[in-house]
Design a protein around this motif. Structure first.
Motif, PDB file in Angstrom:
ATOM      1  N   LEU A   1       0.907  -1.166  -0.075  1.00 25.35           N
ATOM      2  CA  LEU A   1       0.001  -0.024  -0.147  1.00 25.35           C
ATOM      3  C   LEU A   1       1.030   1.254  -0.083  1.00 25.35           C
ATOM      4  N   GLU A   2       1.946   1.037   0.729  1.00 23.44           N
ATOM      5  CA  GLU A   2       2.670   2.392   1.058  1.00 23.44           C
ATOM      6  C   GLU A   2       3.220   2.483  -0.206  1.00 23.44           C
ATOM      7  N   SER A   3       4.091   1.630  -0.855  1.00 25.21           N
ATOM      8  CA  SER A   3       4.954   1.635  -2.108  1.00 25.21           C
ATOM      9  C   SER A   3       4.124   1.937  -3.245  1.00 25.21           C
ATOM     10  N   GLY A   4       2.812   1.943  -3.241  1.00 28.26           N
ATOM     11  CA  GLY A   4       1.998   1.958  -4.531  1.00 28.26           C
ATOM     12  C   GLY A   4       1.003   3.229  -4.140  1.00 28.26           C
ATOM     13  N   GLY A   5       1.214   4.113  -2.986  1.00 30.26           N
ATOM     14  CA  GLY A   5       0.525   5.012  -2.644  1.00 30.26           C
ATOM     15  C   GLY A   5      -1.015   4.801  -2.773  1.00 30.26           C
ATOM     16  N   ILE A   6      -1.237   3.733  -2.316  1.00 27.49           N
ATOM     17  CA  ILE A   6      -2.686   3.293  -2.182  1.00 27.49           C
ATOM     18  C   ILE A   6      -3.439   3.561  -0.995  1.00 27.49           C
ATOM     19  N   SER A   7      -4.596   4.084  -0.935  1.00 29.03           N
ATOM     20  CA  SER A   7      -5.272   4.284   0.520  1.00 29.03           C
ATOM     21  C   SER A   7      -6.712   3.836   0.231  1.00 29.03           C
ATOM     22  N   SER A   8      -7.694   3.569   1.137  1.00 22.03           N
ATOM     23  CA  SER A   8      -8.968   3.057   1.057  1.00 22.03           C
ATOM     24  C   SER A   8      -9.615   4.172   0.181  1.00 22.03           C
ATOM     25  N   GLY A   9     -10.381   3.650  -0.665  1.00 22.79           N
ATOM     26  CA  GLY A   9     -11.151   4.447  -1.555  1.00 22.79           C
ATOM     27  C   GLY A   9     -10.621   4.516  -2.868  1.00 22.79           C
ATOM     28  N   ASP A  10      -9.432   4.064  -3.100  1.00 27.24           N
ATOM     29  CA  ASP A  10      -8.906   3.907  -4.183  1.00 27.24           C
ATOM     30  C   ASP A  10      -9.313   2.828  -5.232  1.00 27.24           C
ATOM     31  N   VAL A  11      -9.396   2.880  -6.478  1.00 23.37           N
ATOM     32  CA  VAL A  11      -9.623   1.586  -7.089  1.00 23.37           C
ATOM     33  C   VAL A  11      -8.186   0.971  -7.544  1.00 23.37           C
ATOM     34  N   VAL A  12      -8.185  -0.299  -7.355  1.00 29.21           N
ATOM     35  CA  VAL A  12      -7.120  -1.143  -7.494  1.00 29.21           C
ATOM     36  C   VAL A  12      -7.362  -2.489  -8.102  1.00 29.21           C
ATOM     37  N   LEU A  13      -6.075  -2.887  -8.537  1.00 28.32           N
ATOM     38  CA  LEU A  13      -6.203  -4.135  -9.336  1.00 28.32           C
ATOM     39  C   LEU A  13      -5.504  -5.160  -8.448  1.00 28.32           C
ATOM     40  N   PHE A  14      -5.988  -6.104  -7.843  1.00 28.40           N
ATOM     41  CA  PHE A  14      -5.421  -7.341  -7.322  1.00 28.40           C
ATOM     42  C   PHE A  14      -5.085  -8.393  -8.186  1.00 28.40           C
ATOM     43  N   GLU A  15      -4.046  -8.858  -8.099  1.00 26.28           N
ATOM     44  CA  GLU A  15      -3.598 -10.182  -9.121  1.00 26.28           C
ATOM     45  C   GLU A  15      -2.854 -11.191  -8.284  1.00 26.28           C
ATOM     46  N   SER A  16      -3.253 -12.482  -8.197  1.00 25.12           N
ATOM     47  CA  SER A  16      -2.618 -13.549  -7.746  1.00 25.12           C
ATOM     48  C   SER A  16      -2.667 -14.571  -8.760  1.00 25.12           C
ATOM     49  N   GLU A  17      -1.951 -15.866  -8.201  1.00 25.10           N
ATOM     50  CA  GLU A  17      -2.217 -16.968  -9.012  1.00 25.10           C
ATOM     51  C   GLU A  17      -3.396 -17.239  -9.483  1.00 25.10           C
ATOM     52  N   LYS A  18      -4.361 -17.297  -8.523  1.00 28.01           N
ATOM     53  CA  LYS A  18      -5.780 -17.588  -8.478  1.00 28.01           C
ATOM     54  C   LYS A  18      -6.775 -16.784  -9.022  1.00 28.01           C
ATOM     55  N   GLN A  19      -6.380 -15.481  -8.781  1.00 25.99           N
ATOM     56  CA  GLN A  19      -7.518 -14.678  -9.028  1.00 25.99           C
ATOM     57  C   GLN A  19      -7.070 -13.279  -9.524  1.00 25.99           C
ATOM     58  N   ARG A  20      -8.166 -12.340 -10.174  1.00 28.76           N
ATOM     59  CA  ARG A  20      -7.716 -11.180 -10.693  1.00 28.76           C
ATOM     60  C   ARG A  20      -8.985 -10.316 -10.362  1.00 28.76           C
ATOM     61  N   VAL A  21      -8.927  -9.415  -9.354  1.00 28.72           N
ATOM     62  CA  VAL A  21     -10.023  -8.688  -8.824  1.00 28.72           C
ATOM     63  C   VAL A  21      -9.754  -7.211  -8.811  1.00 28.72           C
ATOM     64  N   GLU A  22     -10.699  -6.650  -9.631  1.00 29.09           N
ATOM     65  CA  GLU A  22     -10.728  -5.060  -9.658  1.00 29.09           C
ATOM     66  C   GLU A  22     -11.886  -4.404  -8.949  1.00 29.09           C
ATOM     67  N   GLY A  23     -11.581  -3.490  -8.164  1.00 29.23           N
ATOM     68  CA  GLY A  23     -12.561  -2.780  -7.250  1.00 29.23           C
ATOM     69  C   GLY A  23     -11.963  -1.817  -6.551  1.00 29.23           C
ATOM     70  N   GLU A  24     -12.833  -1.069  -5.491  1.00 26.82           N
ATOM     71  CA  GLU A  24     -12.438   0.097  -4.896  1.00 26.82           C
ATOM     72  C   GLU A  24     -11.918  -0.739  -3.214  1.00 26.82           C
ATOM     73  N   LEU A  25     -10.901  -0.358  -2.938  1.00 20.69           N
ATOM     74  CA  LEU A  25     -10.410  -0.935  -1.646  1.00 20.69           C
ATOM     75  C   LEU A  25     -11.098  -0.280  -0.510  1.00 20.69           C
ATOM     76  N   MET A  26     -11.581  -1.096   0.309  1.00 27.84           N
ATOM     77  CA  MET A  26     -12.324  -0.870   1.428  1.00 27.84           C
ATOM     78  C   MET A  26     -11.526  -0.734   2.644  1.00 27.84           C
ATOM     79  N   PRO A  27     -11.791  -0.067   3.654  1.00 28.84           N
ATOM     80  CA  PRO A  27     -11.014   0.111   4.647  1.00 28.84           C
ATOM     81  C   PRO A  27     -10.990  -1.026   5.611  1.00 28.84           C
ATOM     82  N   LYS A  28      -9.894  -1.352   6.169  1.00 26.31           N
ATOM     83  CA  LYS A  28      -9.825  -2.632   7.021  1.00 26.31           C
ATOM     84  C   LYS A  28     -10.512  -2.521   8.421  1.00 26.31           C
ATOM     85  N   THR A  29     -11.112  -3.510   8.839  1.00 21.86           N
ATOM     86  CA  THR A  29     -11.779  -3.570  10.168  1.00 21.86           C
ATOM     87  C   THR A  29     -10.994  -4.591  10.831  1.00 21.86           C
TER      88      THR A  29
END
Lengths: 151, 445
Positions: free
Chosen positions: B10-38
């Motif tokens: 998050l720090e290196s990508g300058g990403i915070s809650s509310g940003d649109v992000v692309l998450f990729e792993s071996e298993k999946q590819r998910v794009e959407g808004e990053l929600m706050p951590k509870t």
């Protein structure tokens, strides 16, 4: 309209299937999931609902419309069928594992990808159909397919 | 809290809650808004809101990548309604000190926004504009369970200054857990009320369409704007339905349910008034009238002695606990005795006898009061021999006063008077916390 016309405008359509599960309890409380009609009515509760910004951050237009109609709703409470969770007087209990144990094999059978962590959330409904003015809903798995007529 | 790899990504990508992000792993590819951590969920999991509105948790395992697609817009601007003063409407000061009524949560960033401007609140509850001209104060915002006498002192001064500034009435919004302690504290700290002081909140948070916040707030503002009550009261739902609110005396109220809307009940008392869904006030019992400001101005008397304990007598209780309080420099103890005000005083198990410990504490100048864990009813030291002995030792029997109210009252008395005076005044009514008559319709109200 011929089938090709739909193709030309890029029309796509999906179906949404709702299926109640024959579990021993409801999803978020220990009430019976059966609609037996046998429980005695033990009270009525009157509520008003108003449009509030949901988890999507916006006030839903249809929700605003429902509120403008100034409707109030009366809920009948039945012994065994409704508890404080149902009438929005107590936070939800743990999700029914029995329900999850039904959902997971169905997801697998359709080759779906199960999410890493379940995120229960609220989906606003202020038409009075739920005393809490939202449904509690969880996305369990995505994608997948069913083979129909060899396709 | 996130796991270290996520925090780094998050720090290196300058990403915070509310940003649109692309998450990729071996298993999946998910794009959407990053929600706050509870606090719920694993630290190695990110929550992403998909385009369809659903949230999913994705595990940030080895080899996973997180990219910023688009920066979010931050906390959105909250809409504002017209908040011009209306001629002829009374002025009501709203003191926000917590709870969900006066705030809005932004789900995307997890940020809490306080509705400090009257216009922001009026957008949420437009009906208030027809009842009063609102002035809003937000001295602090606190989780109700964290409240202490420091905050009560601030609020008491805020109320006195609101009346000094010409307010017709005051509404205080807060979380509900320690609401009845707060109402009791203000009842002792404020003298010569020039108008009603109405405390309100919500049992079901205001971010849901079914919240009790809106009706509670409307009824509270109505009472503050129009009633001639000169007391501190708690205004919350009377039943589970949205058709009536109830004003309960500040020194007699108690939270009697963890979650229901109608949790606050009067104990050994009747509700002061009701407000129906058309916001009509119906007075229900005797109350103190507001003092005309030509005769006297509201004053706050906020000195407070925090070293007062509330202990519950129960089987197997080790009375050495009382010695511990004495050693810690406590100046008062309120006991929640069993029944009429009883404690283990004749047991053959010497280590469970309270008498010598109470005597020792009182010799050190500690004021000890007796209430009942029954909550309903009156303590009475004359019925049993043992209770007479306890009373003769010097334990003060506190009539029909609630244990929590007695705790607050003794703290206030010891802050403003000598121990001898405090001891004398503890069983004497000063803020309608004690009555000498118990009526038959004051039980389970």
């Amino acid at each position: 309209m011929a089938i090709d016309d739909y193709k030309s405008i890029g029309f796509m359509c999906g179906i949404e299937i709702h299926q109640r599960l024959a579990t021993s309890t409801k999803l978020f409380c220990s009430c019976t999931a059966e609609i037996s009609g046998k429980g005695r009515e033990i009270g009525r509760i009157r509520r008003r609902q108003r449009a509030v910004a949901g988890e999507l951050g916006k006030v839903d237009r249809s929700a605003e419309f429902e509120e403008e109609r100034e409707r109030d709703f009366t809920y009948r409470v039945f012994r065994g069928n409704s508890c404080l969770v149902d009438v929005d007087e107590e936070p939800p209990h743990e999700m029914s594992m029995e329900a999850l144990r039904i959902a997971l094999p169905i997801a697998r059978a359709m080759g779906m990808r199960v999410v890493d962590e379940l995120q229960p959330m609220r989906k606003g409904v202020v038409d009075g159909s739920d005393p809490s003015a939202f449904q509690r809903t969880v996305l369990v798995a995505m994608d997948g397919s069913i083979t129909v007529n060899g396709k | 809290m996130y796991s270290e790899p996520i925090a780094r990504a998050l720090e290196s990508g300058g990403i915070s809650s509310g940003d649109v992000v692309l998450f990729e792993s071996e298993k999946q590819r998910v794009e959407g808004e990053l929600m706050p951590k509870t606090e719920v969920g694993r630290p190695d999991t990110l929550v992403i809101k998909l385009g369809n509105g659903y949230n999913v948790g994705v595990r940030y395992a080895k080899g996973a990548k997180l990219k910023l697609v688009k920066k979010g817009t931050g906390v959105p601007k909250f809409p504002v309604a017209d908040a011009k003063s209306k001629q002829g409407l009374p002025k009501v000061t709203l003191v926000y000190i917590g709870g969900t009524i006066g705030s809005k949560i932004d789900y995307k960033t997890g940020g809490v926004h306080m509705l400090i401007k009257p216009g922001e609140l009026l957008y949420e509850v437009p009906e208030l504009a027809e009842i009063a001209n609102l002035e809003i104060k937000n001295p602090f915002s606190i989780d109700s369970a964290d409240i202490s006498y420091y905050e009560w002192q601030t609020v008491a001064k805020e109320v006195a200054s609101a009346f000094g500034g010409g307010a017709r009435g005051v509404v205080i919004t807060m979380g509900t857990d320690a609401m009845h302690y707060t109402s009791a504290a203000l009842s002792f700290m404020l003298k010569d009320l020039n108008g009603p002081v109405v405390i309100t909140g919500a049992q079901r948070s205001s971010d849901r369409g079914s919240s009790d916040a809106f009706f509670n707030l409307k009824c509270a503002v109505k009472l503050a704007a129009e009633s001639d009550i000169g007391e501190i009261g708690i205004c919350m739902h009377r039943t589970s339905s949205d058709d009536e609110c109830m004003l309960t005396r500040g020194t007699r109220a108690r939270k009697m349910h963890t979650s229901r809307r109608d949790a606050f009940r009067p104990i050994n008392d009747r509700p002061i008034a009701f407000v129906d869904e058309k916001l009509r006030i119906r007075y229900n019992s005797d109350y103190s009238k507001a003092v005309d400001r030509k005769e006297a101005r509201t004053t706050s008397h906020t000195k407070f002695e925090p070293k007062v304990a509330l202990i519950q007598s129960h089987p197997n209780f080790d009375p050495e606990i009382i010695d511990l309080y004495a050693r810690k420099g406590y100046r008062g103890i309120i006991i929640e005795g069993t029944g009429l005000g009883n404690i283990p005083g004749s047991t053959q198990h010497k280590d469970m006898l309270w008498m010598s410990h109470l005597e020792g504490a009182m010799k050190k100048g500690i004021v000890i009061g007796m209430t009942s864990q029954c909550l309903y009813g009156r303590v009475n030291s004359n019925v049993y021999r043992l209770l007479r002995l306890i009373s003769n030792l010097g334990v003060v029997y506190c009539e029909d006063m609630l244990p929590e109210t007695a705790l607050v009252k003794l703290s206030w008395l010891l802050g403003n008077h000598t121990p001898e005076e405090a001891r004398r005044m503890l069983p004497v009514q000063i803020a309608r916390e004690i009555k000498d008559r118990s009526e038959t319709d004051e039980f389970l109200v």
